[in-house]
Design a protein around this motif. Structure first.
Motif, short mmCIF file in Angstrom:
data_model
loop_
_atom_site.label_atom_id
_atom_site.label_comp_id
_atom_site.label_asym_id
_atom_site.label_seq_id
_atom_site.Cartn_x
_atom_site.Cartn_y
_atom_site.Cartn_z
N VAL A 114 58.28 36.55 25.89
CA VAL A 114 57.38 37.25 26.79
C VAL A 114 57.01 36.36 27.98
N ALA A 115 56.89 35.06 27.76
CA ALA A 115 56.53 34.15 28.85
C ALA A 115 57.56 34.16 29.97
N ASP A 116 58.80 34.53 29.64
CA ASP A 116 59.86 34.58 30.65
C ASP A 116 59.96 35.95 31.32
N ALA A 117 59.12 36.89 30.91
CA ALA A 117 59.25 38.26 31.42
C ALA A 117 59.14 38.37 32.93
N ARG B 119 62.09 40.11 37.59
CA ARG B 119 62.47 39.89 38.98
C ARG B 119 63.99 39.76 39.10
N ALA B 120 64.61 38.99 38.20
CA ALA B 120 66.07 38.82 38.27
C ALA B 120 66.79 40.12 37.96
N ASP C 240 71.65 33.76 32.65
CA ASP C 240 71.22 32.61 33.45
C ASP C 240 69.73 32.63 33.78
N ILE C 241 69.05 33.71 33.50
CA ILE C 241 67.63 33.82 33.87
C ILE C 241 66.77 32.88 33.05
N PHE D 156 58.80 57.93 38.73
CA PHE D 156 59.86 57.30 39.49
C PHE D 156 59.25 56.11 40.22
N VAL D 157 60.02 55.04 40.34
CA VAL D 157 59.54 53.80 40.95
C VAL D 157 60.44 53.46 42.12
N ARG D 158 59.86 53.23 43.29
CA ARG D 158 60.64 52.92 44.48
C ARG D 158 60.71 51.44 44.78
N GLU D 159 59.82 50.65 44.19
CA GLU D 159 59.85 49.21 44.41
C GLU D 159 59.17 48.52 43.23
N LEU D 160 59.40 47.23 43.09
CA LEU D 160 58.84 46.47 41.98
C LEU D 160 58.22 45.18 42.53
N PRO D 161 57.06 45.29 43.19
CA PRO D 161 56.42 44.10 43.75
C PRO D 161 55.85 43.19 42.66
#
Length: 456
Positions: free
Chosen positions: A216-219, A224-225, A284-285, A321-326
């Motif tokens: 979870v700490a790497d979420a 983002r990746a 690689d993430i 629906f999601v248009r972006e992931l800030p």
């Protein structure tokens, strides 16, 4: 007006009344929250049976619930005091390997479909759970592992057999009832009983993929990746992000059973030998803590999560629906996702790009072609006493992330019963045209037990 006795003479499938053999079995749907008691259940064996039931329900002024796979989260496949038209006996799949099409009965599941098509090395976009009905998923759009390479399920719908509200059986295709075909490609079950579908097939046999689990700490880094890579990855790569409370499976270390992970579930449908390179950016993430990744028949991946969603499990869903992931949205996901209450509960982000994004917003009834993702937050549990806690987790999570979605609409197949008022936004730019088609084929709104479109 037709009586029940006369209806029995008009259909070949069983007509089941309360107290009759099989009534309690056949009134059940997948979501155990819906314990309803219809006045009549008819298990159709043909379009003729379906037409007789449509006429009976219309003349009697009764609610008509049409059931394919029975997976509707709001329980649209059943009703209290009305008529249930159960299409599950119509589960045949006929494959034409030359034309690369399959004619599918309205009661077939994706398990039925994959079983028939896989022997030819063919498939089309199905869902994530193989017990889902082909008809319901396709009519609502159809998002799955193959979306990026093959388009939505509804993009592959090339024809249908439909019983409309007047009881007529209509052959629908590119050159007959074109407006109805357009509406069936994402307009859900609003326009009639779809007793058969014809779907285009693609060369998909052995895929390379499966789930990768991270801490979870790497979420934040994983999300983002994932967001960066899936926008420009080869279209043969399907993948979705989610949360997973680890079940007791051999590929997960025993001391981690019951822990929460974030996950990327992958499906490379290109040449299997290129699969490892295709998913390498996900490796690689961060350190992968557990995985079940490799070459496998496509039906094996399409049914891999079936065990988590047994019939009768209680469910509550919300979607956007999601248009972006800030970054702020990712932070809200991190606040709520790791609190997933059960092994089957999760949030998934499904990309809607690649082949699906190349279809015009008005070319089919599925109008949200500019969406980045279809997001769903779902809780799944068994004890009725846990209803409040599980629905609260979904609602709180949704309230936190909805402001970042960039749209008011969501995928109709992910909508809960309490989101009926969102229909205009869920159908989006095609809603007004859908109302016109609805007025043509179902002006009285007989088919209203669905994510309903009001006739113009």
């Amino acid at each position: 007006m037709t009586t029940i006795a006369e209806l029995r003479e008009q259909v070949r499938g069983p007509v089941i009344e309360p107290g009759g053999d099989g009534y309690d079995e056949h009134r059940q749907v997948h979501n155990g929250m819906h314990d309803r008691r219809p006045a009549l259940i008819v298990r159709a064996t043909s379009a003729a049976d379906a037409a007789a039931v449509v006429n009976y329900a219309r003349e009697a002024g009764l609610d008509l619930a049409v059931r394919g796979g029975g997976h509707s989260a709001p329980g649209f496949g059943t009703c209290d005091g009305g008529v249930v038209l159960d299409l599950s006996p119509l589960n045949n799949v006929f494959v034409d390997p030359i034309k690369k099409t399959a004619r599918v009965g309205g009661g077939a599941t994706w398990g039925d479909f994959n079983h028939a098509t896989h022997v030819y090395g063919l498939a089309t976009t199905g869902g994530i759970i193989s017990t889902t009905g082909v008809g319901g998923l396709t009519l609502g759009g159809g998002i799955g592992y193959l979306t990026r390479g093959c388009g939505l399920s509804c993009d592959n719908l090339v024809g249908a057999e439909v019983v409309t509200a007047d009881g007529r059986v209509r052959a629908v295709g590119e050159d007959q009832h074109e407006d109805l075909l357009w509406a069936l490609r994402g307009g859900s079950g609003n326009f009639g009983v779809v007793t058969a579908l014809e779907l285009a097939l693609h060369d998909v046999e052995t895929i390379y993929g499966g789930p990768l689990l991270y801490e979870v700490a790497d979420a934040p880094a994983v999300m983002r990746a994932f967001d960066d890579y899936i926008q420009q990855a080869p279209e043969q790569l399907g993948a979705f992000f989610g949360w997973q409370l680890a079940p007791p499976l051999p590929f997960i270390p025993e001391d981690r059973h019951g822990d929460v992970f974030c996950a990327v579930v992958t499906c490379w449908s290109g040449r299997p030998e290129h699969g490892e390179q295709a998913i390498k950016p996900f490796r690689d993430i961060a350190e992968v803590k557990a995985e079940l990744v490799g070459p496998m028949p496509y039906p094996a991946l399409n049914s891999a999560f079936d065990g988590l969603f047994h019939k009768g499990i209680r469910q509550y869903w919300k979607a956007d629906f999601v248009r972006e992931l800030p970054d702020d949205a990712i932070a809200r996901h991190l606040e709520h996702g790791p609190g997933t209450p059960t092994v089957a509960s999760t949030m998934h982000l499904y990309p809607v790009n690649g082949a699906a994004a190349r279809v015009g917003a008005q070319d089919t009834a599925f109008g949200h072609r500019d969406a980045r993702y279809a997001m769903v937050i779902g809780a799944f549990w068994d004890p009725p006493g846990d209803d409040d806690a599980n629905t609260r987790w979904v609602r709180d999570y949704y309230a936190a992330v909805h402001p970042y979605s960039g749209t008011e609409g969501g995928y109709v197949n992910f909508m809960g019963a309490d989101d009926a008022a969102r229909a205009p936004e869920n159908y989006g730019p095609t809603y007004q045209r859908l109302r016109q088609v609805k007025a043509t084929y179902d002006p009285g709104n007989l088919f209203h037990l669905n994510q309903n479109i009001a006739p113009a």
